[in-house]
Design a protein around this motif. Sequence first.
Motif, short mmCIF file in Angstrom:
data_model
loop_
_atom_site.label_atom_id
_atom_site.label_comp_id
_atom_site.label_asym_id
_atom_site.label_seq_id
_atom_site.Cartn_x
_atom_site.Cartn_y
_atom_site.Cartn_z
N ASP A 39 17.96 62.56 57.22
CA ASP A 39 18.95 62.13 58.22
C ASP A 39 20.27 61.79 57.53
OD1 ASP A 39 17.11 62.42 60.22
OD2 ASP A 39 16.40 60.35 60.07
N GLY A 40 21.36 61.82 58.30
CA GLY A 40 22.68 61.53 57.76
C GLY A 40 22.93 60.04 57.63
N ILE A 41 23.90 59.67 56.81
CA ILE A 41 24.27 58.28 56.57
C ILE A 41 25.64 58.02 57.19
CG2 ILE A 41 24.76 56.55 54.81
CD1 ILE A 41 22.94 58.20 52.93
N GLU A 42 25.71 57.06 58.11
CA GLU A 42 26.97 56.73 58.77
C GLU A 42 27.55 55.46 58.16
OE1 GLU A 42 26.78 56.63 62.98
OE2 GLU A 42 25.65 58.52 63.16
N LEU A 43 28.68 55.62 57.49
CA LEU A 43 29.32 54.48 56.84
C LEU A 43 29.81 53.44 57.84
CD1 LEU A 43 31.38 56.28 54.04
CD2 LEU A 43 29.19 55.09 53.81
N SER A 44 30.16 53.90 59.04
CA SER A 44 30.64 52.96 60.07
C SER A 44 29.54 51.97 60.45
CB SER A 44 31.11 53.73 61.31
OG SER A 44 30.05 54.51 61.85
N ASN A 45 28.30 52.44 60.50
CA ASN A 45 27.17 51.55 60.81
C ASN A 45 26.97 50.51 59.71
OD1 ASN A 45 26.66 52.83 63.23
ND2 ASN A 45 25.08 54.17 62.40
N LEU A 46 27.15 50.94 58.46
CA LEU A 46 27.01 50.01 57.35
C LEU A 46 28.10 48.94 57.41
CD1 LEU A 46 26.22 52.42 54.36
CD2 LEU A 46 24.62 51.05 55.70
N ALA A 47 29.31 49.34 57.72
CA ALA A 47 30.43 48.39 57.81
C ALA A 47 30.20 47.39 58.94
CB ALA A 47 31.73 49.14 58.01
N LEU A 48 29.71 47.90 60.09
CA LEU A 48 29.43 47.02 61.23
C LEU A 48 28.32 46.03 60.89
CD1 LEU A 48 29.82 46.24 64.21
CD2 LEU A 48 28.18 48.04 64.81
N ASN A 49 27.29 46.53 60.24
CA ASN A 49 26.17 45.67 59.86
C ASN A 49 26.63 44.57 58.91
OD1 ASN A 49 23.54 44.74 59.64
ND2 ASN A 49 23.03 46.14 57.99
N PHE A 50 27.47 44.93 57.94
CA PHE A 50 28.00 43.94 57.00
C PHE A 50 28.82 42.88 57.73
CE2 PHE A 50 31.38 42.40 54.24
CZ PHE A 50 30.68 42.01 53.11
N THR A 51 29.67 43.32 58.64
CA THR A 51 30.52 42.38 59.39
C THR A 51 29.69 41.42 60.22
OG1 THR A 51 32.26 44.07 59.51
CG2 THR A 51 32.42 42.22 61.04
N LEU A 52 28.67 41.96 60.90
CA LEU A 52 27.81 41.11 61.73
C LEU A 52 27.01 40.13 60.88
CD1 LEU A 52 26.47 43.70 64.35
CD2 LEU A 52 28.00 41.78 64.79
N GLN A 53 26.44 40.62 59.79
CA GLN A 53 25.63 39.77 58.92
C GLN A 53 26.40 38.53 58.49
OE1 GLN A 53 22.49 40.47 56.56
NE2 GLN A 53 21.83 41.18 58.55
N PHE A 54 27.60 38.73 58.01
CA PHE A 54 28.36 37.61 57.47
C PHE A 54 29.17 36.88 58.55
CE2 PHE A 54 27.19 39.99 53.79
CZ PHE A 54 27.00 39.03 52.81
N GLY A 55 29.71 37.60 59.51
CA GLY A 55 30.48 36.96 60.58
C GLY A 55 29.62 36.06 61.44
N VAL A 56 28.52 36.61 61.96
CA VAL A 56 27.61 35.83 62.80
C VAL A 56 26.95 34.72 61.99
CG1 VAL A 56 25.47 35.92 64.16
CG2 VAL A 56 27.17 37.75 64.37
#
Length: 401
Positions: A187-204
């Motif tokens: 499967d392909g790797i979406e960098l946008s998903n990684l960026a969103l996950n990082f933002t949520l992890q630390f922001g929330v």
Amino acid sequence: MSSIVENLHIYIIITGAILFVSVYSSKITQKIGVPLLLIFLGLGMLLGEEGLVGIRFSNSLLAQAVGTVALIFILYNGGLETRFADIKSVIVSGVILATFGVAITAVIMACFIYFVLNFSFLEALLLGSIVSSTDAAAVFMILRTQKIVLKRGLGELLELESGSNDPMAIFLTITILQLISLQNSGDGIELSNLALNFTLQFGVGIALGIAFGWLFPKLCDRLGLMQNGLYSLISVAWLFIMFGLSNLLWGNGFLTIYIAGILSNRYIFAHKESILAFHEALAWMMQIIVFLTLGLLVLPSNLPSVAFEACILSLVLMFIARPLAVFLGLGFSRFGRNEKLYISWVGLRGAVPIILATYPYVYALPESDMIFNIVFFAVLVSVLIQGMSISFMAKKLGVTE
């Protein structure tokens, strides 16, 4: 099951004896200078399948669950024992080391692992991420049991970094594991998903930590419970709720509880002293449990086969990756050369890397056993060399009060 019930008193005696020996070991380690972490791991190995007692324990997922619960209490207690006024002047430096420093360490380690140890680059990055963070339990334990008093906020910086850099290491480890899984499935790797996950992890994680840390003192003042001991139980319930809710909302629960602990300690509230004393005892209990469990999980006969890789990993980590991350991250800070050298040296690895080393089992990686054994051996080397010389290096570099 019937044999367990019939011999329950024997198991209770054994449990009490193990706990007594583990606690009393703290007095011995202060005299001979051996880190308590090493004693706990050694006891676990002695109790294990290849040790004197011969307990068979190979459930890496259960060990991971035990480690996760233990870290919840250890990090929360670390936050509760951290005074905001003490860390205020080192917050920027601590955050840089806990994020940028961890990432730099992981990348540098990955490069060496890739070229020297014949891993694929993603596997090398995974191993680098697993060992990228310093361990809160190890740092808290050694600095406090050896009563090392450091100047210019060094102690506060080291504790702040070790208590707050686990989320970054966990994020990197899980992210790399997901990338390996996607690569294996095609499967392909979406960098946008990684960026969103990082933002949520630390922001929330940060937002909830601030909210829960502010609310808990007010809750204690308004509960009006008749029995004082119930406030400590309320604090445990509160701890579980905020950790679980943070993860449910895609935040980082470990970051949430550490920040909440620091924020709560800023306020004066009902039964604060008894709650803090309760969590200190509970954190010690959890440290004993997690280190014994991880000691049980390892088979000493598997360690010699990875000794070379683990020693290379440890030496690169201690003398190249960690110092580079510290000097780059603190390049514009107020800390001098000797202070940066000491910060580099107190890059202790402990329970967190070993717990993270069980994560590849969840993804059924073929190299899971090798990764776990390398990390365990590397932690032993780190504790032996760095842990036993922390006091000596502090005096040698002139960073003590």
